[in-house]
Write an enzyme that holds these catalytic residues in place. Sequence first.
Site, PDB file in Angstrom:
ATOM      1  N   GLU A 140      25.154 -23.647 -15.505  1.00 13.26           N
ATOM      2  CA  GLU A 140      25.645 -22.165 -15.547  1.00 13.26           C
ATOM      3  C   GLU A 140      25.428 -20.694 -16.022  1.00 13.26           C
ATOM      4  O   GLU A 140      24.261 -20.923 -16.615  1.00 13.26           O
ATOM      5  CB  GLU A 140      27.340 -22.002 -16.429  1.00 13.26           C
ATOM      6  CG  GLU A 140      27.938 -22.375 -16.245  1.00 13.26           C
ATOM      7  CD  GLU A 140      29.292 -22.193 -17.040  1.00 13.26           C
ATOM      8  OE1 GLU A 140      29.498 -21.253 -18.151  1.00 13.26           O
ATOM      9  OE2 GLU A 140      30.195 -23.274 -17.737  1.00 13.26           O
ATOM     10  N   GLU A 163      29.590 -26.077 -23.992  1.00 15.13           N
ATOM     11  CA  GLU A 163      29.627 -24.587 -24.927  1.00 15.13           C
ATOM     12  C   GLU A 163      29.993 -25.443 -27.156  1.00 15.13           C
ATOM     13  O   GLU A 163      31.150 -24.415 -26.331  1.00 15.13           O
ATOM     14  CB  GLU A 163      29.878 -23.935 -24.187  1.00 15.13           C
ATOM     15  CG  GLU A 163      29.051 -23.568 -22.817  1.00 15.13           C
ATOM     16  CD  GLU A 163      30.007 -22.307 -22.645  1.00 15.13           C
ATOM     17  OE1 GLU A 163      30.545 -21.471 -22.764  1.00 15.13           O
ATOM     18  OE2 GLU A 163      28.889 -21.439 -21.881  1.00 15.13           O
ATOM     19  N   ARG A 214      29.438 -29.291 -10.389  1.00 10.10           N
ATOM     20  CA  ARG A 214      29.732 -29.495 -11.762  1.00 10.10           C
ATOM     21  C   ARG A 214      31.354 -29.139 -12.033  1.00 10.10           C
ATOM     22  O   ARG A 214      31.511 -28.214 -11.668  1.00 10.10           O
ATOM     23  CB  ARG A 214      28.937 -28.645 -12.737  1.00 10.10           C
ATOM     24  CG  ARG A 214      29.271 -28.502 -14.216  1.00 10.10           C
ATOM     25  CD  ARG A 214      28.323 -28.306 -14.762  1.00 10.10           C
ATOM     26  NE  ARG A 214      29.063 -28.218 -16.469  1.00 10.10           N
ATOM     27  CZ  ARG A 214      29.283 -27.290 -17.131  1.00 10.10           C
ATOM     28  NH1 ARG A 214      29.317 -25.750 -16.978  1.00 10.10           N
ATOM     29  NH2 ARG A 214      29.558 -27.630 -18.537  1.00 10.10           N
ATOM     30  N   TYR A 223      24.053 -16.848 -18.980  1.00 14.72           N
ATOM     31  CA  TYR A 223      24.451 -15.504 -18.583  1.00 14.72           C
ATOM     32  C   TYR A 223      23.614 -13.957 -19.262  1.00 14.72           C
ATOM     33  O   TYR A 223      23.427 -13.123 -18.348  1.00 14.72           O
ATOM     34  CB  TYR A 223      26.306 -15.258 -18.850  1.00 14.72           C
ATOM     35  CG  TYR A 223      26.729 -16.505 -18.122  1.00 14.72           C
ATOM     36  CD1 TYR A 223      27.617 -15.838 -17.499  1.00 14.72           C
ATOM     37  CD2 TYR A 223      27.447 -17.146 -19.336  1.00 14.72           C
ATOM     38  CE1 TYR A 223      28.448 -17.170 -16.411  1.00 14.72           C
ATOM     39  CE2 TYR A 223      27.911 -18.349 -18.403  1.00 14.72           C
ATOM     40  CZ  TYR A 223      28.684 -17.975 -17.693  1.00 14.72           C
ATOM     41  OH  TYR A 223      29.252 -19.007 -16.670  1.00 14.72           O
ATOM     42  N   HIS A 253      35.871 -29.349 -21.743  1.00  9.88           N
ATOM     43  CA  HIS A 253      35.852 -28.386 -21.312  1.00  9.88           C
ATOM     44  C   HIS A 253      37.324 -27.273 -21.885  1.00  9.88           C
ATOM     45  O   HIS A 253      37.078 -26.488 -21.364  1.00  9.88           O
ATOM     46  CB  HIS A 253      35.115 -27.532 -19.800  1.00  9.88           C
ATOM     47  CG  HIS A 253      34.789 -26.221 -19.793  1.00  9.88           C
ATOM     48  ND1 HIS A 253      33.790 -26.249 -19.175  1.00  9.88           N
ATOM     49  CD2 HIS A 253      34.824 -24.621 -20.129  1.00  9.88           C
ATOM     50  CE1 HIS A 253      33.277 -25.042 -19.015  1.00  9.88           C
ATOM     51  NE2 HIS A 253      34.020 -24.043 -19.241  1.00  9.88           N
ATOM     52  N   ASN A 312      24.042 -23.450 -19.832  1.00 13.52           N
ATOM     53  CA  ASN A 312      24.664 -21.702 -19.524  1.00 13.52           C
ATOM     54  C   ASN A 312      24.261 -20.654 -20.187  1.00 13.52           C
ATOM     55  O   ASN A 312      23.467 -21.001 -21.264  1.00 13.52           O
ATOM     56  CB  ASN A 312      25.950 -21.929 -20.058  1.00 13.52           C
ATOM     57  CG  ASN A 312      27.025 -23.125 -19.410  1.00 13.52           C
ATOM     58  OD1 ASN A 312      25.893 -24.312 -18.927  1.00 13.52           O
ATOM     59  ND2 ASN A 312      27.866 -23.339 -20.299  1.00 13.52           N
TER      60      ASN A 312
HETATM   61  C1  BGC Z   1      32.195 -20.575 -19.687  1.00 14.09           C
HETATM   62  C2  BGC Z   1      33.189 -21.333 -19.066  1.00 14.09           C
HETATM   63  C3  BGC Z   1      33.202 -19.071 -18.680  1.00 14.09           C
HETATM   64  C4  BGC Z   1      32.058 -18.577 -18.177  1.00 14.09           C
HETATM   65  C5  BGC Z   1      32.026 -16.756 -18.413  1.00 14.09           C
HETATM   66  C6  BGC Z   1      31.371 -20.022 -20.241  1.00 14.09           C
HETATM   67  O1  BGC Z   1      31.122 -19.156 -21.662  1.00 14.09           O
HETATM   68  O2  BGC Z   1      31.509 -22.234 -19.549  1.00 14.09           O
HETATM   69  O3  BGC Z   1      34.049 -21.156 -18.837  1.00 14.09           O
HETATM   70  O4  BGC Z   1      34.338 -18.977 -16.944  1.00 14.09           O
HETATM   71  O5  BGC Z   1      31.437 -18.492 -19.252  1.00 14.09           O
HETATM   72  O6  BGC Z   1      32.359 -16.277 -19.254  1.00 14.09           O
END
Ligand code: BGC
Length: 450
Positions: free
Chosen positions: A350, A165, A76, A292, A120, A290
């Site tokens: 992501e 995002e 991607r 995290y 992006h 995405n």
């Molecule tokens: C983004 C990336 C960023 C990653 C880590 C995501 O929100 O798409 O560009 O590097 O998080 O912060």
Amino acid sequence: MTYEFSRSFLWGAATSAYQIEGSPLADGAGPSIWHRFVRTPGLTKDGDTGDVACDHYRRMEDDVAMMKRLGLTAYRFSIAWGRVLPEGRGAVNEGGLAFYERLVDTLLDNGIEPLATLFHWDLPAALDDRGGWLNPDVADWFADYAGVMFRRLDDRVKLWATLNEPWVVTDGGYLHGALAPGHKNRFEAPIASHQLLRAHGKAVQAYRALGKHQVGLVVNIEPKYPASATAQDLAATRRAEAYMNRQYLDPVFHGRYPEEMREIFGEAWPEWPQHDFDLIRQPIDFLGINYYTRNVVRHEETSWPLKAVPVRQNQATYTETGWEVFPQGLTDTLLWIKKRYGAIPQYVTENGAAFYDPPAAPAGRVVDPLRIDYYRAHLRAVHAAIQQGVDVRGYCAWSLMDNLEWSLGYSKRFGLVHVNFETLERTPKDSARFYADVIATQGAALAGGG
Ligand code: BGC
């Protein structure tokens, strides 16, 4: 427990143009808002810029060979709008376009499926001069640019994402000012969000006219859990969740904003005409998620604009960006999307973590056990969602290699592959070997370890 993913599951890694390419003005490209932002003193850590980044623009073939060695079946990447249209609109710059044609061809020659993201965060500076995401014309500018790309590459690219995002673009770029274009304006933020959504809708319409494969949207989701069962904490959690997780998806799938938005923005929240929602609510083919971290939320009167703050979890592991490691949140997110928005195919576009990588112990190695744990647990979480009936079709690790972490510069390393920013040498970390193993065994290697 055994783990097995279907043969068609895509195993990828993700990057974005400004974070890795370098050579931002090469071959006739126009500057982006990030090119300007990093040149404004004090806005990025240590004044870091994307002028060189990973030098991927000039090392693309080697980087694709590296992806192939890891066994990736998907990649991607994002396209820098200003390479293709230096002014953001008008004349096409063949020199810039040629780079993405070569990238796509090289990926396909190596059996790697390209997933292209059209935006992006690197808006052409010339468009920012005309108001950027605040100008309603931006929807047409974006759709025209998208059309150029669809005409040129849809014969080879089967998965397209419009925006990456939108929440971060608005929250970081127009509300808190930590990201380009660096505005801090409560009245602008809802406008930027809305124009991003209109641009997405117009690009999807352009795709239906010009493309033959699949188009979707990539959003970042952080599930929000209340810190307590008090009415105040529950309301704060709802606001935080509406602001980040539903602000974009409710309009796209249900044709309206969450009602909490008015409570959050007050007089700064505008009314929009119904035909905008008809445009925004174009059917899409997939959703990119995405993921995290999560947030445990507590009411806090002084915190603006949400009156909500995250509560630190004492027992948890935190990454270098201060994000709690919480794999269950990924399963919860994928299930929540299905429940709230229906059985749309999902890709984890992501997922990853910045950790301090200890200096190479044995020469040529980067030992990163925390990142391995992170990936193992999150891939298991994806598997759990699939077991529970969610149609998840692929996964992209963030990121293929260490890169420019926006305002944090090169200080945070998210890569599977270590990059020495002096020599630009690439060294696959132990996590890259782990991921390669998972791919080679179609998931079975997730059974071992912690
Ligand atoms: C983004 C990336 C960023 C990653 C880590 C995501 O929100 O798409 O560009 O590097 O998080 O912060």
